[in-house]
Design an enzyme around this catalytic site. Sequence first.
Site, PDB file in Angstrom:
ATOM      1  N   GLY A  10       6.016  34.271  12.222  1.00  0.00           N
ATOM      2  CA  GLY A  10       5.957  33.470  13.451  1.00  0.00           C
ATOM      3  C   GLY A  10       5.184  32.133  13.506  1.00  0.00           C
ATOM      4  O   GLY A  10       4.328  31.892  12.819  1.00  0.00           O
ATOM      5  N   ARG A  71      12.408  34.775  10.037  1.00  0.00           N
ATOM      6  CA  ARG A  71      11.662  36.095   9.193  1.00  0.00           C
ATOM      7  C   ARG A  71      12.960  36.481   8.535  1.00  0.00           C
ATOM      8  O   ARG A  71      13.976  36.962   9.112  1.00  0.00           O
ATOM      9  CB  ARG A  71      11.596  36.993  10.499  1.00  0.00           C
ATOM     10  CG  ARG A  71      10.265  36.494  11.246  1.00  0.00           C
ATOM     11  CD  ARG A  71       9.897  37.662  12.030  1.00  0.00           C
ATOM     12  NE  ARG A  71       8.897  37.459  13.262  1.00  0.00           N
ATOM     13  CZ  ARG A  71       7.704  37.492  13.190  1.00  0.00           C
ATOM     14  NH1 ARG A  71       6.997  37.265  12.171  1.00  0.00           N
ATOM     15  NH2 ARG A  71       7.067  37.111  14.358  1.00  0.00           N
ATOM     16  N   ASP A 127      -2.103  35.669  15.071  1.00  0.00           N
ATOM     17  CA  ASP A 127      -2.841  37.047  14.899  1.00  0.00           C
ATOM     18  C   ASP A 127      -4.147  36.896  14.220  1.00  0.00           C
ATOM     19  O   ASP A 127      -5.076  37.700  14.410  1.00  0.00           O
ATOM     20  CB  ASP A 127      -1.771  37.998  14.136  1.00  0.00           C
ATOM     21  CG  ASP A 127      -0.592  38.019  14.798  1.00  0.00           C
ATOM     22  OD1 ASP A 127      -0.226  37.843  15.986  1.00  0.00           O
ATOM     23  OD2 ASP A 127       0.383  38.583  14.012  1.00  0.00           O
ATOM     24  N   ARG A 162      -8.324  43.478  43.163  1.00  0.00           N
ATOM     25  CA  ARG A 162      -7.390  43.984  42.300  1.00  0.00           C
ATOM     26  C   ARG A 162      -7.931  44.063  40.879  1.00  0.00           C
ATOM     27  O   ARG A 162      -8.912  43.462  40.563  1.00  0.00           O
ATOM     28  CB  ARG A 162      -5.998  43.021  42.445  1.00  0.00           C
ATOM     29  CG  ARG A 162      -5.102  43.265  43.418  1.00  0.00           C
ATOM     30  CD  ARG A 162      -4.086  42.391  43.194  1.00  0.00           C
ATOM     31  NE  ARG A 162      -2.985  42.548  44.352  1.00  0.00           N
ATOM     32  CZ  ARG A 162      -2.000  41.977  44.596  1.00  0.00           C
ATOM     33  NH1 ARG A 162      -1.850  40.471  43.761  1.00  0.00           N
ATOM     34  NH2 ARG A 162      -1.125  41.930  45.332  1.00  0.00           N
ATOM     35  N   MET A 169      -1.147  39.059  22.498  1.00  0.00           N
ATOM     36  CA  MET A 169      -0.382  39.432  21.113  1.00  0.00           C
ATOM     37  C   MET A 169      -1.191  39.635  19.979  1.00  0.00           C
ATOM     38  O   MET A 169      -2.559  39.525  20.250  1.00  0.00           O
ATOM     39  CB  MET A 169       0.413  38.150  20.838  1.00  0.00           C
ATOM     40  CG  MET A 169       1.820  38.219  21.445  1.00  0.00           C
ATOM     41  SD  MET A 169       2.811  36.817  20.694  1.00  0.00           S
ATOM     42  CE  MET A 169       4.394  37.196  21.448  1.00  0.00           C
ATOM     43  N   GLY A 170      -0.845  39.834  18.542  1.00  0.00           N
ATOM     44  CA  GLY A 170      -1.457  40.111  17.574  1.00  0.00           C
ATOM     45  C   GLY A 170      -1.203  41.324  16.731  1.00  0.00           C
ATOM     46  O   GLY A 170      -1.831  41.652  15.789  1.00  0.00           O
ATOM     47  N   ALA A 186     -14.258  39.330  30.480  1.00  0.00           N
ATOM     48  CA  ALA A 186     -13.541  40.379  30.737  1.00  0.00           C
ATOM     49  C   ALA A 186     -14.535  41.611  30.991  1.00  0.00           C
ATOM     50  O   ALA A 186     -15.449  41.695  30.538  1.00  0.00           O
ATOM     51  CB  ALA A 186     -12.448  40.655  29.747  1.00  0.00           C
ATOM     52  N   GLU A 187     -14.001  42.477  32.010  1.00  0.00           N
ATOM     53  CA  GLU A 187     -14.820  43.852  32.205  1.00  0.00           C
ATOM     54  C   GLU A 187     -14.357  44.998  31.264  1.00  0.00           C
ATOM     55  O   GLU A 187     -14.924  45.889  30.835  1.00  0.00           O
ATOM     56  CB  GLU A 187     -14.392  44.426  33.631  1.00  0.00           C
ATOM     57  CG  GLU A 187     -15.285  43.722  34.652  1.00  0.00           C
ATOM     58  CD  GLU A 187     -14.674  42.340  34.816  1.00  0.00           C
ATOM     59  OE1 GLU A 187     -13.801  42.039  34.980  1.00  0.00           O
ATOM     60  OE2 GLU A 187     -15.707  41.462  34.775  1.00  0.00           O
ATOM     61  N   GLU A 222      -1.692  43.919  22.403  1.00  0.00           N
ATOM     62  CA  GLU A 222      -0.429  44.684  22.388  1.00  0.00           C
ATOM     63  C   GLU A 222      -0.579  46.193  21.453  1.00  0.00           C
ATOM     64  O   GLU A 222       0.286  46.766  21.630  1.00  0.00           O
ATOM     65  CB  GLU A 222       0.790  43.679  21.897  1.00  0.00           C
ATOM     66  CG  GLU A 222       0.651  43.156  20.527  1.00  0.00           C
ATOM     67  CD  GLU A 222       1.984  42.265  20.141  1.00  0.00           C
ATOM     68  OE1 GLU A 222       2.700  42.037  20.848  1.00  0.00           O
ATOM     69  OE2 GLU A 222       1.917  41.756  19.108  1.00  0.00           O
ATOM     70  N   ARG A 243      -2.332  44.957  38.475  1.00  0.00           N
ATOM     71  CA  ARG A 243      -1.019  43.984  38.200  1.00  0.00           C
ATOM     72  C   ARG A 243      -1.354  43.859  36.588  1.00  0.00           C
ATOM     73  O   ARG A 243      -2.351  43.807  36.196  1.00  0.00           O
ATOM     74  CB  ARG A 243      -1.031  42.849  38.901  1.00  0.00           C
ATOM     75  CG  ARG A 243      -0.849  42.781  40.233  1.00  0.00           C
ATOM     76  CD  ARG A 243       0.443  43.108  40.681  1.00  0.00           C
ATOM     77  NE  ARG A 243       0.746  43.107  41.934  1.00  0.00           N
ATOM     78  CZ  ARG A 243       0.707  44.002  42.972  1.00  0.00           C
ATOM     79  NH1 ARG A 243       0.170  45.403  42.401  1.00  0.00           N
ATOM     80  NH2 ARG A 243       0.962  43.836  44.114  1.00  0.00           N
ATOM     81  N   ARG A 252       2.296  31.388  21.636  1.00  0.00           N
ATOM     82  CA  ARG A 252       2.265  30.761  20.334  1.00  0.00           C
ATOM     83  C   ARG A 252       2.548  29.381  20.583  1.00  0.00           C
ATOM     84  O   ARG A 252       2.703  28.452  19.581  1.00  0.00           O
ATOM     85  CB  ARG A 252       3.777  31.684  19.780  1.00  0.00           C
ATOM     86  CG  ARG A 252       3.494  32.797  19.220  1.00  0.00           C
ATOM     87  CD  ARG A 252       3.873  33.031  17.898  1.00  0.00           C
ATOM     88  NE  ARG A 252       5.153  32.621  17.666  1.00  0.00           N
ATOM     89  CZ  ARG A 252       6.096  33.834  17.415  1.00  0.00           C
ATOM     90  NH1 ARG A 252       5.915  34.917  17.494  1.00  0.00           N
ATOM     91  NH2 ARG A 252       7.460  33.368  17.183  1.00  0.00           N
TER      92      ARG A 252
HETATM   93  O1  F6P Z   1       3.011  37.406  14.374  1.00  0.00           O
HETATM   94  C1  F6P Z   1       2.985  36.591  15.346  1.00  0.00           C
HETATM   95  C2  F6P Z   1       3.411  37.330  16.564  1.00  0.00           C
HETATM   96  O2  F6P Z   1       3.484  36.484  17.514  1.00  0.00           O
HETATM   97  C3  F6P Z   1       2.752  38.480  16.701  1.00  0.00           C
HETATM   98  O3  F6P Z   1       1.478  38.380  17.769  1.00  0.00           O
HETATM   99  C4  F6P Z   1       3.845  39.086  17.907  1.00  0.00           C
HETATM  100  O4  F6P Z   1       3.744  40.691  17.759  1.00  0.00           O
HETATM  101  C5  F6P Z   1       5.075  38.795  17.085  1.00  0.00           C
HETATM  102  O5  F6P Z   1       4.785  37.653  16.348  1.00  0.00           O
HETATM  103  C6  F6P Z   1       6.267  38.550  17.792  1.00  0.00           C
HETATM  104  O6  F6P Z   1       7.301  38.322  17.077  1.00  0.00           O
HETATM  105  P1  F6P Z   1       8.570  37.822  17.517  1.00  0.00           P
HETATM  106  O7  F6P Z   1       8.459  36.182  17.999  1.00  0.00           O
HETATM  107  O8  F6P Z   1       9.549  37.861  16.271  1.00  0.00           O
HETATM  108  O9  F6P Z   1       9.182  38.672  18.696  1.00  0.00           O
END
Ligand code: F6P
Length: 321
Positions: A10, A71, A127, A162, A169-170, A186-187, A222, A243, A252
């Site tokens: 990534g 990748r 991440d 709301r 991500m991560g 954040a709560e 995530e 929401r 990214r």
């Molecule tokens: O490892 C970095 C990352 O952005 C993660 O946080 C995320 O789960 C993953 O890559 C998403 O990968 P891709 O860009 O292949 O969908």
Amino acid sequence: MNIAILTSGGDSSGMNPAIKKFVEVCIYKNYTPYFVYDGLEGLIDGKIKKASFKSVSSIISKGGTIIRSSRSKRWFDKNYRKIAYQNLKKHKIDALIILGGDGSFRALDIFYKEFKIPFMGIPATIDNDISLNEYSIGTDTALNVIRHAIDNIRDTASSFNRAFVIETMGRECGYLALTSAVANGAEMCLIPEVKYNLDNLKKRFLRGIKNGRKYFIAIVAEGVNKTNYIKDWFEKELDFESRITVLGHIQRGGNPTVMERLRAAEFIETALLNIEKIPNKIVTFYKEKFILRELEEILNTPYSLNEKMLFLAKPLMGIER
Ligand code: F6P
């Protein structure tokens, strides 16, 4: 010495400042800099080119990676690694610098064991999930992108009754969610590493509503895989319209922050200072210092989140402290 740089896995903001610094330091030290385009895939396909000052002009402020990334599945096949080795020999490359996560480091470690091409690894992943390393290139910019998004969501949240469930991500690592939840008030904060308690959160939220609370910001990593569930939970358990915002790949991108550019420069300086004498190391940032480590040490140490940050976030996970 001919040294090539590649970016793998990534992409993350801060890779470009690192690439620029790589070219500058190489030229200053009388090394010849090369780029491998498209990460490990490009190594297999021979996408290797000499770099110059001109190749990196104006890239310091840009997110992404001008040499692109991938990748690679083919890398797992030794026949392709052999082709990669032949490509490197063709260009007389003596060593590699790789920007990526621990999977990318492992890829070059295998390659070194087979073909004796020395390398240095530099953590670069939003991440921030590499053991014994507190900073990976891309982390600060991603945190600032998240901060900006939450600030905007708060504007609309505070205009309505709301709950906003924001997914960060991560992968399996809750670093971005944890840090963002603390930094942005954040709560709720749910991360894969910690067992949260929704009953306790419910009690606290009901007290808050009674005392006039009008909105909630919930950050869900995530890796917890509960974003939809938490949205429904707010509606069912608290009767709060809710929401979801999945921040996704916007995390990214973005112009590298000041901290990103500085750290990127220091990671590269450290790697190039040591590549001849003590190669095959990972440059880590730990307790405010840049430290070279064996990959084995990193792989044999479980990743852990910052204890102080975890302590601060406990109430947001419904945990007593
Ligand atoms: O490892 C970095 C990352 O952005 C993660 O946080 C995320 O789960 C993953 O890559 C998403 O990968 P891709 O860009 O292949 O969908």
